[in-house]
Write a protein that holds these residues in place. Sequence first.
Motif, PDB file in Angstrom:
ATOM      1  N   PRO A  69       9.260  -3.401  -2.799  1.00  0.00           N
ATOM      2  CA  PRO A  69       7.994  -3.764  -2.154  1.00  0.00           C
ATOM      3  C   PRO A  69       7.327  -2.574  -1.474  1.00  0.00           C
ATOM      4  CG  PRO A  69       9.857  -4.495  -0.832  1.00  0.00           C
ATOM      5  CD  PRO A  69      10.440  -3.965  -2.111  1.00  0.00           C
ATOM      6  N   ALA A  70       6.006  -2.679  -1.337  1.00  0.00           N
ATOM      7  CA  ALA A  70       5.246  -1.653  -0.628  1.00  0.00           C
ATOM      8  C   ALA A  70       5.705  -1.579   0.829  1.00  0.00           C
ATOM      9  CB  ALA A  70       3.756  -1.964  -0.702  1.00  0.00           C
ATOM     10  N   ARG A  71       5.552  -0.413   1.407  1.00  0.00           N
ATOM     11  CA  ARG A  71       5.889  -0.200   2.818  1.00  0.00           C
ATOM     12  C   ARG A  71       4.612   0.108   3.599  1.00  0.00           C
ATOM     13  NH1 ARG A  71      10.327  -1.473   0.907  1.00  0.00           N
ATOM     14  NH2 ARG A  71      12.339  -0.692   1.573  1.00  0.00           N
ATOM     15  N   ARG A  72       4.648  -0.180   4.868  1.00  0.00           N
ATOM     16  CA  ARG A  72       3.527   0.223   5.732  1.00  0.00           C
ATOM     17  C   ARG A  72       3.822   1.604   6.309  1.00  0.00           C
ATOM     18  NH1 ARG A  72      -0.547  -3.198   6.958  1.00  0.00           N
ATOM     19  NH2 ARG A  72      -0.285  -5.408   6.404  1.00  0.00           N
ATOM     20  N   ILE A  73       2.939   2.527   6.047  1.00  0.00           N
ATOM     21  CA  ILE A  73       3.020   3.868   6.607  1.00  0.00           C
ATOM     22  C   ILE A  73       1.793   4.052   7.485  1.00  0.00           C
ATOM     23  CG2 ILE A  73       3.125   6.349   6.124  1.00  0.00           C
ATOM     24  CD1 ILE A  73       5.603   4.871   5.167  1.00  0.00           C
ATOM     25  N   ASP A  74       2.000   4.229   8.779  1.00  0.00           N
ATOM     26  CA  ASP A  74       0.904   4.320   9.747  1.00  0.00           C
ATOM     27  C   ASP A  74      -0.017   3.105   9.666  1.00  0.00           C
ATOM     28  OD1 ASP A  74       1.882   6.697  10.707  1.00  0.00           O
ATOM     29  OD2 ASP A  74       0.533   7.956   9.527  1.00  0.00           O
ATOM     30  N   GLY A  75       0.583   1.929   9.511  1.00  0.00           N
ATOM     31  CA  GLY A  75      -0.172   0.696   9.576  1.00  0.00           C
ATOM     32  C   GLY A  75      -0.859   0.270   8.301  1.00  0.00           C
ATOM     33  N   GLU A  76      -0.782   1.086   7.250  1.00  0.00           N
ATOM     34  CA  GLU A  76      -1.450   0.752   5.989  1.00  0.00           C
ATOM     35  C   GLU A  76      -0.437   0.748   4.863  1.00  0.00           C
ATOM     36  OE1 GLU A  76      -5.209   2.292   3.205  1.00  0.00           O
ATOM     37  OE2 GLU A  76      -4.477   3.516   4.877  1.00  0.00           O
ATOM     38  N   TYR A  77      -0.607  -0.177   3.909  1.00  0.00           N
ATOM     39  CA  TYR A  77       0.322  -0.253   2.796  1.00  0.00           C
ATOM     40  C   TYR A  77       0.332   1.039   1.976  1.00  0.00           C
ATOM     41  CZ  TYR A  77       1.414  -5.212   3.257  1.00  0.00           C
ATOM     42  OH  TYR A  77       1.887  -6.423   3.702  1.00  0.00           O
ATOM     43  N   HIS A  90      -2.409  -6.272  -4.027  1.00  0.00           N
ATOM     44  CA  HIS A  90      -1.977  -6.842  -5.301  1.00  0.00           C
ATOM     45  C   HIS A  90      -2.948  -6.504  -6.427  1.00  0.00           C
ATOM     46  CE1 HIS A  90       1.376  -8.859  -3.449  1.00  0.00           C
ATOM     47  NE2 HIS A  90       0.570  -9.387  -2.542  1.00  0.00           N
ATOM     48  N   GLY A  91      -4.240  -6.506  -6.130  1.00  0.00           N
ATOM     49  CA  GLY A  91      -5.206  -6.102  -7.143  1.00  0.00           C
ATOM     50  C   GLY A  91      -5.028  -4.654  -7.542  1.00  0.00           C
ATOM     51  N   SER A  92      -4.726  -3.801  -6.574  1.00  0.00           N
ATOM     52  CA  SER A  92      -4.504  -2.379  -6.852  1.00  0.00           C
ATOM     53  C   SER A  92      -3.270  -2.177  -7.719  1.00  0.00           C
ATOM     54  CB  SER A  92      -4.356  -1.600  -5.542  1.00  0.00           C
ATOM     55  OG  SER A  92      -5.546  -1.639  -4.789  1.00  0.00           O
ATOM     56  N   ILE A  93      -2.214  -2.930  -7.430  1.00  0.00           N
ATOM     57  CA  ILE A  93      -0.991  -2.840  -8.233  1.00  0.00           C
ATOM     58  C   ILE A  93      -1.275  -3.257  -9.674  1.00  0.00           C
ATOM     59  CG2 ILE A  93       1.297  -3.823  -8.603  1.00  0.00           C
ATOM     60  CD1 ILE A  93       1.294  -1.845  -6.375  1.00  0.00           C
ATOM     61  N   GLY A  94      -2.022  -4.334  -9.842  1.00  0.00           N
ATOM     62  CA  GLY A  94      -2.338  -4.805 -11.185  1.00  0.00           C
ATOM     63  C   GLY A  94      -3.132  -3.787 -11.982  1.00  0.00           C
TER      64      GLY A  94
END
Length: 295
Positions: free
Chosen positions: A199-207, A138-142
């Motif tokens: 919404p963000a997706r998990r790709i290989d376990g990471e958002y 969320h901080g990264s999105i902001g």
Amino acid sequence: MHIESLASLDLASIDTLIFAGGGNRCWWQAGAISHLLAQHWRLPAQLVGTSAGAAVAAAFLTSGPQVALASCQRLYAGQARMFEWRGLLRGRLRYAHRHIYPAWLASFIDADHFRALRQSKHRLQVAITRPARWLGLHGSIGIATLAYLADKFLRGPLHSGLPHRLGLRQEFRALHDCSNLGEAHALLTAAGAALPFIPARRIDGEYAFDGGYTDNAPLPPQSDHEKVRTLVLLTRHYPKLPSLFRANGRNYWQPGTRIPVSMLDCTVRATVLDAWAMGERNAREALTNGGLRVG
């Protein structure tokens, strides 16, 4: 960044085609490239894209951009508003993009098309954004949203360095390396996941989320020889820059004016046909005046 105006560009010399993101503005890319292909140009083997630009690039390798456009129009036609306000009563605002975007991708990339894509000579690199480790999702999105708005309203550089300096990471994934159709859809959805709409997706376990948050026109690592044989298709109009130009060794082509469509509108009012028509018109003009040559 040194900008050099280009009087002419021979498209036969292009080995890599980069599709910038931009939501509905990417229909300009679809119209422009469709017109060039109709004039017997051949799509380069290497494609790169993010957000809706990656989806448009994928359409050229699967059902075709006309099928993707028709599907987009059909999905938008049944949508009167972008938000479901009644969700506010439950403390949750529902966005139409969340079901429209995945449905749109599925409409022109099915299992047969994905198998054919994996066997094709063409390769599509999809750019996604990974969160800054010290900021979290969320901080990264902001932070990324603030950087985007600064670039948009202050007419910042073609490629903003701020998100990278703050720790956001852009990562390139080859669509043909996905092991199945579900992974391919997840990768393309993640590349277009502009929060809060998708919404963000998990790709290989990471958002992972919209690659445009780190760079709207994603640039993979390239040698000097590869750069000069690259064409970047912008979707933002920069009034102070020429239509065709070279920057840091790469070739760029931008829309002739602001593309007449709302980037995020997913309702019946979206003027996607106008964006497509402008792409066709700009390509026709560029071929007529000699700015672009197909060989």
